[in-house]
Design an enzyme around this catalytic site. Structure first.
Site, PDB file in Angstrom:
ATOM      1  N   LEU A 105     -39.378 102.170  22.421  1.00  0.00           N
ATOM      2  CA  LEU A 105     -40.078 101.327  21.472  1.00  0.00           C
ATOM      3  C   LEU A 105     -39.032 100.818  20.482  1.00  0.00           C
ATOM      4  O   LEU A 105     -38.121 101.563  20.110  1.00  0.00           O
ATOM      5  CB  LEU A 105     -41.165 102.116  20.714  1.00  0.00           C
ATOM      6  CG  LEU A 105     -42.385 102.582  21.513  1.00  0.00           C
ATOM      7  CD1 LEU A 105     -43.297 103.435  20.640  1.00  0.00           C
ATOM      8  CD2 LEU A 105     -43.152 101.400  22.080  1.00  0.00           C
ATOM      9  N   ASP A 106     -39.167  99.569  20.047  1.00  0.00           N
ATOM     10  CA  ASP A 106     -38.207  99.010  19.104  1.00  0.00           C
ATOM     11  C   ASP A 106     -38.159  99.819  17.810  1.00  0.00           C
ATOM     12  O   ASP A 106     -39.106 100.524  17.462  1.00  0.00           O
ATOM     13  CB  ASP A 106     -38.566  97.557  18.769  1.00  0.00           C
ATOM     14  CG  ASP A 106     -38.418  96.635  19.969  1.00  0.00           C
ATOM     15  OD1 ASP A 106     -37.631  96.961  20.876  1.00  0.00           O
ATOM     16  OD2 ASP A 106     -39.096  95.587  19.995  1.00  0.00           O
ATOM     17  N   TYR A 107     -37.074  99.660  17.083  1.00  0.00           N
ATOM     18  CA  TYR A 107     -36.831 100.356  15.811  1.00  0.00           C
ATOM     19  C   TYR A 107     -38.006 100.204  14.850  1.00  0.00           C
ATOM     20  O   TYR A 107     -38.442 101.165  14.219  1.00  0.00           O
ATOM     21  CB  TYR A 107     -35.549  99.785  15.190  1.00  0.00           C
ATOM     22  CG  TYR A 107     -35.158 100.385  13.864  1.00  0.00           C
ATOM     23  CD1 TYR A 107     -34.601 101.659  13.786  1.00  0.00           C
ATOM     24  CD2 TYR A 107     -35.320  99.661  12.684  1.00  0.00           C
ATOM     25  CE1 TYR A 107     -34.234 102.211  12.569  1.00  0.00           C
ATOM     26  CE2 TYR A 107     -34.943 100.196  11.457  1.00  0.00           C
ATOM     27  CZ  TYR A 107     -34.404 101.467  11.407  1.00  0.00           C
ATOM     28  OH  TYR A 107     -34.035 102.012  10.205  1.00  0.00           O
TER      29      TYR A 107
END
Length: 246
Positions: A105-107
């Site tokens: 999952l993105d930051y």
């Protein structure tokens, strides 16, 4: 292991790599069993056999499966050269097994993410051919129309890459504030996929959360919390993956 299993499966279960890559390591002559080079893919090994890949012993750990509610501002990795918080920082010190994220999952994306030391399990959940649904909820700046949202299912092109979802729907619209809450179901996991799909229509995603991974939901977990998957849940995910490729 209670009985003998294929060598590539044992390597994958150790979390070292996926089964397919393990097969390549074997055929390339980079694997030894009991100090003897093995290149046959049909080779089976038992719990007392010593396995090495490139001279490094494979640790035959018991498989562990964790579901974690990733908060925003955490890297979907086990380490970060910039010193940012990673998934491992959220786990108790009692968990000594080295775990790896199943996908990412993105930051700045929150939500459900899985961690495991089972490479084969990871491969079956992230490869698009197994068609595991992942449900995302996006808070969008702007009010997309239903035809625009429907276009995601047909597929769109963004920077030369084809992106699509299997389902989309508008959950809520606030015309006064110019905001929308939209749900997307994906079976692939390309880099920044949801955000790029909205960008292609000229909309900005302000917040993004993954609500479901296959049959799994966050339930009562709060951001930063985690729990171990039950054997039934693990079996459910694997059965679903196998069913989808038939």
């Amino acid at each position: 292991m209670s009985s003998k299993e294929r060598l590539q499966k044992v390597i994958a279960k150790s979390g070292y790599t996926s089964r397919r890559k393990a097969e390549n390591l074997i055929t390339e002559g980079r694997v030894k069993v009991n100090n003897k080079k093995v290149t046959e893919l049909g080779t089976k090994v038992g719990p007392n056999d010593d396995i090495e890949v490139d001279g490094i012993p494979i640790e035959k750990e018991e498989p562990l499966y964790i579901m974690l509610y990733k908060p925003r501002g955490v890297i979907s990795s086990v380490s970060d050269d910039k010193g940012r918080k990673v998934l491992g920082d959220l786990l108790s010190e009692e968990i000594e097994t080295r775990l790896y994220p199943v996908g990412r999952l993105d930051y700045d994306t929150s939500g459900l993410i899985l961690l495991t030391n089972d490479g084969e399990f990871t491969q079956k959940l992230i490869h698009p051919k197994y068609k595991i649904n992942k449900v995302y909820v996006a808070k969008v700046k702007g009010v997309p129309t239903k035809p625009e949202i429907s276009s995601f299912k047909k597929g769109i092109e963004h920077n030369g890459e084809y992106l699509k979802c299997v389902h989309s729907r508008i959950l809520k619209v606030d015309k006064k504030k110019g905001k929308s809450i939209i749900e997307l179901t994906l079976q692939e996991g390309k880099n920044r996929q949801v955000k790029r799909m909205f960008e292609s229509l000229g909309y900005e995603v302000e917040k993004l959360k993954r609500e479901n991974f296959g049959p799994l939901t966050l339930g009562n977990l709060n951001p930063g919390d985690y729990r171990e998957l039950t054997p039934k849940e693990v079996k459910q995910l694997l059965n679903l993956a196998e069913k989808n490729v038939k």
